[in-house]
Motif scaffolding. Sequence first.
Motif, PDB file in Angstrom:
ATOM      1  N   ALA A   1       0.821  -1.219   0.000  1.00  0.00           N
ATOM      2  CA  ALA A   1       0.000   0.000   0.000  1.00  0.00           C
ATOM      3  C   ALA A   1       0.853   1.266   0.000  1.00  0.00           C
ATOM      4  O   ALA A   1       0.321   2.372  -0.113  1.00  0.00           O
ATOM      5  CB  ALA A   1      -0.925   0.001   1.218  1.00  0.00           C
ATOM      6  N   GLY A   2       2.165   1.119   0.129  1.00  0.00           N
ATOM      7  CA  GLY A   2       3.041   2.290   0.117  1.00  0.00           C
ATOM      8  C   GLY A   2       3.184   2.968   1.463  1.00  0.00           C
ATOM      9  O   GLY A   2       3.816   4.022   1.561  1.00  0.00           O
ATOM     10  N   VAL A   3       2.607   2.391   2.503  1.00  0.00           N
ATOM     11  CA  VAL A   3       2.748   2.970   3.845  1.00  0.00           C
ATOM     12  C   VAL A   3       4.195   2.815   4.302  1.00  0.00           C
ATOM     13  O   VAL A   3       4.812   3.760   4.781  1.00  0.00           O
ATOM     14  CB  VAL A   3       1.779   2.308   4.846  1.00  0.00           C
ATOM     15  CG1 VAL A   3       2.021   2.806   6.264  1.00  0.00           C
ATOM     16  CG2 VAL A   3       0.332   2.550   4.430  1.00  0.00           C
ATOM     17  N   ILE A   4       4.734   1.620   4.146  1.00  0.00           N
ATOM     18  CA  ILE A   4       6.152   1.379   4.402  1.00  0.00           C
ATOM     19  C   ILE A   4       6.841   1.398   3.046  1.00  0.00           C
ATOM     20  O   ILE A   4       6.542   0.578   2.184  1.00  0.00           O
ATOM     21  CB  ILE A   4       6.374   0.020   5.110  1.00  0.00           C
ATOM     22  CG1 ILE A   4       5.730   0.030   6.493  1.00  0.00           C
ATOM     23  CG2 ILE A   4       7.870  -0.289   5.212  1.00  0.00           C
ATOM     24  CD1 ILE A   4       5.781  -1.318   7.203  1.00  0.00           C
ATOM     25  N   ARG A   5       7.743   2.349   2.863  1.00  0.00           N
ATOM     26  CA  ARG A   5       8.392   2.505   1.567  1.00  0.00           C
ATOM     27  C   ARG A   5       9.711   1.781   1.465  1.00  0.00           C
ATOM     28  O   ARG A   5      10.255   1.631   0.380  1.00  0.00           O
ATOM     29  CB  ARG A   5       8.595   3.987   1.263  1.00  0.00           C
ATOM     30  CG  ARG A   5       7.280   4.728   1.130  1.00  0.00           C
ATOM     31  CD  ARG A   5       7.477   6.136   0.694  1.00  0.00           C
ATOM     32  NE  ARG A   5       8.423   6.806   1.576  1.00  0.00           N
ATOM     33  CZ  ARG A   5       8.628   8.103   1.603  1.00  0.00           C
ATOM     34  NH1 ARG A   5       7.980   8.888   0.797  1.00  0.00           N
ATOM     35  NH2 ARG A   5       9.501   8.628   2.433  1.00  0.00           N
ATOM     36  N   GLY A   6      10.260   1.336   2.577  1.00  0.00           N
ATOM     37  CA  GLY A   6      11.526   0.632   2.535  1.00  0.00           C
ATOM     38  C   GLY A   6      12.128   0.542   3.918  1.00  0.00           C
ATOM     39  O   GLY A   6      11.569   1.044   4.892  1.00  0.00           O
ATOM     40  N   PHE A   7      13.276  -0.083   3.990  1.00  0.00           N
ATOM     41  CA  PHE A   7      14.004  -0.257   5.231  1.00  0.00           C
ATOM     42  C   PHE A   7      15.400   0.295   5.008  1.00  0.00           C
ATOM     43  O   PHE A   7      15.955   0.148   3.919  1.00  0.00           O
ATOM     44  CB  PHE A   7      14.060  -1.736   5.612  1.00  0.00           C
ATOM     45  CG  PHE A   7      12.689  -2.345   5.772  1.00  0.00           C
ATOM     46  CD1 PHE A   7      12.038  -2.310   6.987  1.00  0.00           C
ATOM     47  CD2 PHE A   7      12.044  -2.923   4.690  1.00  0.00           C
ATOM     48  CE1 PHE A   7      10.774  -2.857   7.128  1.00  0.00           C
ATOM     49  CE2 PHE A   7      10.786  -3.471   4.820  1.00  0.00           C
ATOM     50  CZ  PHE A   7      10.142  -3.433   6.049  1.00  0.00           C
ATOM     51  N   THR A   8      15.977   0.915   6.026  1.00  0.00           N
ATOM     52  CA  THR A   8      17.259   1.558   5.826  1.00  0.00           C
ATOM     53  C   THR A   8      18.106   1.499   7.084  1.00  0.00           C
ATOM     54  O   THR A   8      17.596   1.241   8.173  1.00  0.00           O
ATOM     55  CB  THR A   8      17.047   3.026   5.391  1.00  0.00           C
ATOM     56  OG1 THR A   8      18.296   3.584   5.019  1.00  0.00           O
ATOM     57  CG2 THR A   8      16.436   3.862   6.490  1.00  0.00           C
ATOM     58  N   ALA A   9      19.386   1.764   6.918  1.00  0.00           N
ATOM     59  CA  ALA A   9      20.299   1.894   8.050  1.00  0.00           C
ATOM     60  C   ALA A   9      20.375   3.364   8.434  1.00  0.00           C
ATOM     61  O   ALA A   9      20.401   4.240   7.569  1.00  0.00           O
ATOM     62  CB  ALA A   9      21.681   1.385   7.669  1.00  0.00           C
ATOM     63  N   VAL A  10      20.402   3.630   9.720  1.00  0.00           N
ATOM     64  CA  VAL A  10      20.572   4.993  10.214  1.00  0.00           C
ATOM     65  C   VAL A  10      22.021   5.116  10.654  1.00  0.00           C
ATOM     66  O   VAL A  10      22.461   4.418  11.563  1.00  0.00           O
ATOM     67  CB  VAL A  10      19.605   5.293  11.384  1.00  0.00           C
ATOM     68  CG1 VAL A  10      19.820   6.705  11.911  1.00  0.00           C
ATOM     69  CG2 VAL A  10      18.161   5.092  10.942  1.00  0.00           C
ATOM     70  N   VAL A  11      22.756   5.989   9.989  1.00  0.00           N
ATOM     71  CA  VAL A  11      24.188   6.131  10.224  1.00  0.00           C
ATOM     72  C   VAL A  11      24.437   7.336  11.130  1.00  0.00           C
ATOM     73  O   VAL A  11      23.856   8.408  10.927  1.00  0.00           O
ATOM     74  CB  VAL A  11      24.937   6.309   8.881  1.00  0.00           C
ATOM     75  CG1 VAL A  11      26.422   6.541   9.096  1.00  0.00           C
ATOM     76  CG2 VAL A  11      24.693   5.099   7.990  1.00  0.00           C
ATOM     77  N   ASP A  12      25.292   7.151  12.112  1.00  0.00           N
ATOM     78  CA  ASP A  12      25.684   8.253  12.987  1.00  0.00           C
ATOM     79  C   ASP A  12      26.625   9.159  12.208  1.00  0.00           C
ATOM     80  O   ASP A  12      27.704   8.727  11.791  1.00  0.00           O
ATOM     81  CB  ASP A  12      26.387   7.687  14.224  1.00  0.00           C
ATOM     82  CG  ASP A  12      26.860   8.772  15.180  1.00  0.00           C
ATOM     83  OD1 ASP A  12      26.629   9.970  14.930  1.00  0.00           O
ATOM     84  OD2 ASP A  12      27.473   8.401  16.204  1.00  0.00           O
ATOM     85  N   PRO A  13      26.227  10.431  11.978  1.00  0.00           N
ATOM     86  CA  PRO A  13      27.087  11.336  11.194  1.00  0.00           C
ATOM     87  C   PRO A  13      28.486  11.485  11.792  1.00  0.00           C
ATOM     88  O   PRO A  13      29.464  11.602  11.064  1.00  0.00           O
ATOM     89  CB  PRO A  13      26.346  12.665  11.211  1.00  0.00           C
ATOM     90  CG  PRO A  13      24.970  12.365  11.659  1.00  0.00           C
ATOM     91  CD  PRO A  13      25.003  11.080  12.408  1.00  0.00           C
ATOM     92  N   ALA A  14      28.594  11.457  13.110  1.00  0.00           N
ATOM     93  CA  ALA A  14      29.910  11.597  13.743  1.00  0.00           C
ATOM     94  C   ALA A  14      30.816  10.420  13.391  1.00  0.00           C
ATOM     95  O   ALA A  14      32.032  10.584  13.252  1.00  0.00           O
ATOM     96  CB  ALA A  14      29.751  11.722  15.256  1.00  0.00           C
TER      97      ALA A  14
END
Length: 152
Positions: A46-59
Amino acid sequence: MQIDAVDQRIIALLVADARASYADIGIRVSLSAPAVKRRVDRLRSAGVIRGFTAVVDPAAVGWTTEAFVELFCAGRTTPAQIGAAARRHPEVVGAYTVSGEADALVHLRAADIAHLEEALERLRAESFVTSSRSTIVLSRLVESPGVGPSGG
């Protein structure tokens, strides 16, 4: 598509940890792993969940200098033009059209002040940008990857 309270909890749990197993999520929402998978599949289709991703710490990757830049644009600049320009700059982590005096707000992240200045100059060189106003981030106080309350 109707999203019920269980769907909302599943979404919140995936936002908190996209690697959570269907079994782990099922325990938290009182469903079997196959039932959670069916719901996630439905939310994806349905497009509610568009994908899965890694969240990277900018530091961790050395990009610790941030700024929010208000862009003031010429005449009939469209949101699509602003978005296309923003995507050309790897330092842009978010770009938004906004109400108020500015036409857009751009979030930049860079390695240091010199890198930030160089990125800002490239952004300001876009043909439709007439002026800008920048605010450098001193510290992050609240940061949330989610959408709405997590439901516990």
